[in-house]
Design a protein around this motif. Sequence first.
Motif, short mmCIF file in Angstrom:
data_model
loop_
_atom_site.label_atom_id
_atom_site.label_comp_id
_atom_site.label_asym_id
_atom_site.label_seq_id
_atom_site.Cartn_x
_atom_site.Cartn_y
_atom_site.Cartn_z
N LEU A 204 0.62 -1.72 0.36
CA LEU A 204 0.10 -0.04 -0.18
C LEU A 204 0.77 0.93 0.72
CD1 LEU A 204 -2.37 -1.13 2.72
CD2 LEU A 204 -2.85 -1.43 -0.03
N THR A 205 0.21 2.79 -0.16
CA THR A 205 0.84 3.49 -0.26
C THR A 205 1.01 3.99 1.05
OG1 THR A 205 -0.25 4.17 -2.02
CG2 THR A 205 0.47 6.17 -0.87
N GLY A 206 2.52 4.15 1.51
CA GLY A 206 3.56 4.34 2.34
C GLY A 206 3.54 3.21 3.49
N GLN A 207 3.00 2.18 2.50
CA GLN A 207 3.20 1.06 3.96
C GLN A 207 4.76 0.62 3.52
OE1 GLN A 207 1.36 -2.02 2.90
NE2 GLN A 207 1.53 -3.64 4.34
N MET A 208 6.14 -0.08 4.85
CA MET A 208 6.79 0.41 4.05
C MET A 208 7.50 -1.29 4.56
SD MET A 208 8.19 3.07 4.75
CE MET A 208 10.17 2.13 4.82
N GLN A 209 6.52 -1.94 5.12
CA GLN A 209 6.48 -3.62 5.55
C GLN A 209 5.09 -4.12 5.66
OE1 GLN A 209 9.66 -5.02 8.48
NE2 GLN A 209 9.19 -7.43 8.40
N GLN A 210 5.29 -5.35 4.64
CA GLN A 210 4.07 -6.17 4.97
C GLN A 210 4.61 -7.09 6.06
OE1 GLN A 210 3.94 -8.49 0.87
NE2 GLN A 210 2.48 -7.10 0.47
N SER A 211 2.44 -7.12 6.04
CA SER A 211 2.53 -7.83 7.48
C SER A 211 3.00 -9.14 7.10
CB SER A 211 0.50 -7.85 8.16
OG SER A 211 -0.10 -8.69 6.84
N LYS A 212 2.38 -10.03 8.45
CA LYS A 212 3.21 -11.86 8.42
C LYS A 212 2.31 -12.61 7.13
CE LYS A 212 4.44 -16.25 10.96
NZ LYS A 212 4.93 -16.43 12.51
N GLU A 213 0.93 -12.27 7.83
CA GLU A 213 -0.57 -13.03 6.36
C GLU A 213 0.27 -12.80 5.67
OE1 GLU A 213 -0.68 -10.74 9.02
OE2 GLU A 213 -1.13 -12.40 10.81
N THR A 218 0.49 -13.75 -0.32
CA THR A 218 2.18 -14.03 -1.65
C THR A 218 2.99 -15.05 -1.09
OG1 THR A 218 2.19 -11.64 -1.49
CG2 THR A 218 3.72 -12.65 -2.33
N GLN A 219 3.94 -15.46 -1.17
CA GLN A 219 4.52 -16.83 -1.21
C GLN A 219 3.65 -17.99 -1.42
OE1 GLN A 219 6.42 -17.18 2.56
NE2 GLN A 219 8.06 -15.71 1.71
N LYS A 220 2.18 -18.03 -0.82
CA LYS A 220 1.95 -19.60 -1.42
C LYS A 220 1.16 -19.47 -2.82
CE LYS A 220 -0.11 -20.23 3.45
NZ LYS A 220 -1.18 -20.18 4.20
N VAL A 221 0.84 -18.05 -3.24
CA VAL A 221 0.69 -17.83 -4.63
C VAL A 221 1.65 -18.01 -5.86
CG1 VAL A 221 -0.40 -16.54 -6.09
CG2 VAL A 221 -1.51 -16.22 -4.23
N GLY A 222 2.21 -17.53 -5.46
CA GLY A 222 4.24 -17.76 -6.29
C GLY A 222 4.09 -18.39 -6.44
N LYS A 223 4.70 -19.74 -5.82
CA LYS A 223 4.82 -21.15 -5.54
C LYS A 223 3.85 -21.97 -6.46
CE LYS A 223 8.12 -20.86 -1.20
NZ LYS A 223 7.92 -21.49 -0.70
N THR A 224 2.40 -21.56 -6.24
CA THR A 224 0.84 -22.87 -6.78
C THR A 224 1.01 -22.24 -8.36
OG1 THR A 224 -0.47 -21.57 -4.79
CG2 THR A 224 0.27 -23.37 -5.08
N ARG A 225 1.43 -20.84 -8.52
CA ARG A 225 1.08 -20.32 -10.09
C ARG A 225 1.77 -20.59 -11.53
NH1 ARG A 225 -1.83 -16.52 -11.86
NH2 ARG A 225 -0.21 -14.95 -13.27
N ILE A 226 3.25 -21.60 -10.70
CA ILE A 226 4.19 -21.59 -11.69
C ILE A 226 3.21 -22.64 -12.98
CG2 ILE A 226 5.95 -23.34 -12.16
CD1 ILE A 226 6.42 -22.67 -9.24
N PRO A 227 2.27 -23.38 -12.93
CA PRO A 227 1.58 -24.46 -14.01
C PRO A 227 0.68 -23.21 -15.11
CG PRO A 227 0.86 -25.71 -11.86
CD PRO A 227 1.37 -24.68 -11.82
N VAL A 228 0.07 -22.39 -14.52
CA VAL A 228 -0.52 -21.04 -15.83
C VAL A 228 1.09 -20.43 -16.02
CG1 VAL A 228 -0.95 -19.43 -14.82
CG2 VAL A 228 -2.44 -19.92 -16.56
N GLU A 229 1.91 -20.57 -15.83
CA GLU A 229 3.23 -19.71 -16.74
C GLU A 229 3.64 -20.53 -16.90
OE1 GLU A 229 5.43 -18.35 -12.99
OE2 GLU A 229 3.83 -17.09 -13.00
N GLN A 230 3.72 -22.07 -17.15
CA GLN A 230 4.78 -22.43 -17.79
C GLN A 230 3.45 -23.21 -19.25
OE1 GLN A 230 3.78 -27.01 -16.60
NE2 GLN A 230 6.61 -27.05 -17.13
N VAL A 231 2.58 -23.58 -19.11
CA VAL A 231 1.00 -23.30 -20.60
C VAL A 231 1.68 -21.70 -20.98
CG1 VAL A 231 -0.95 -23.23 -21.05
CG2 VAL A 231 -0.06 -24.81 -19.01
#
Length: 345
Positions: A204-213, A218-231
């Motif tokens: 977000l604007t002015g946000q210095m660091q994201q929350s733990k959640e 973000t990490q979960k989505v990044g690791k499970t979105r690989i199939p569509v990028e491969q296609v």
Amino acid sequence: MAEASLQGDADNLDEVMAEANINGTQRTRKRTLHWKTEYFVYCFFTRCNISMTRIAALFGVGRILVHDIDIVYGWANMLADTLAQFFPVPTRSQMLRAYPKSVIKKFGHAHIFMLLDATEIFAEVASMKSVNAILYSAYKHHSTLKWLVGCDPIGTVWNDSIRKDILEQSETPFGCAVEVDKGFLIENECAFLGIRCVRPMKMLTGQMQQSKEDVAITQKVGKTRIPVEQVNGQMKNSASFFDKRIRLDQIGLADLICRVSYLPQNFKLGFIQQHDGTKKDRLCKAHIRWYDGEDDGLIDIRPYVEMWGTTSEINRWRELADMPENKDATNLEISEMVLAEDWPT
């Protein structure tokens, strides 16, 4: 016996394709080239990135025959219609029967039905400002053609998952979820259709660091979105037609070739995380999704209704399990009863 039957069908295919007059009516144009040669011409144009003028010289035919509604456009339309029949929208039962363990491990459920992504191909710059404004991509800083593509968690695509109104036409079941990148702001559209949107969080604007959640999702989505990028990458590698800038008068043809290039990716091996790589004679994605195939890293999650069911479905499952006539039914059989009722809808 099956091989002999297929060989017999192949022997008769020339007669079927060459047949031009049935019941006294002309059904197709008179062929200048054999249909196998025509398909070869189509492959030269889409896969080798050779111009129509040069192809016409190589095969000794006129450029008009190669262009427009004859060979290239004709085969693109035929393949798009045929492949669409091969790959219908998978049912929830088909999706849950072979679900990636990695997705369940990351999210703790099996609600994700489709991964969404967009792909862009460079196009010629239009002289009309209105057309250029539509085609211009702020991300690529160039005029591009854009496609919205969806696939299941192992990379299987179907006809209705390659279109702009994909959420309405892909028949994503009520209560399921679609996984998108952070640039897809479609929460309102998904909520209207009863679909959950799983998206990584943006700073977000002015946000210095994201929350733990936020970091975790973000990490979960990044690791499970690989199939569509491969296609997306496999489609571009299989069609050299997209290596050049698409001419504006070929936008309609480019859409057909894009669809025809995506759907055959189902005949390749799926991208399955936690696959040990030791299994031989692996099945393709289409066999797994539509014809009860199996592979390492996949699990039949249907017996575990808490992992995929909505609240209504879980309650219905328990009602069916308590019925005297279902006392001998297995969890899988009861789950199939719930899925057949399409309880959320």
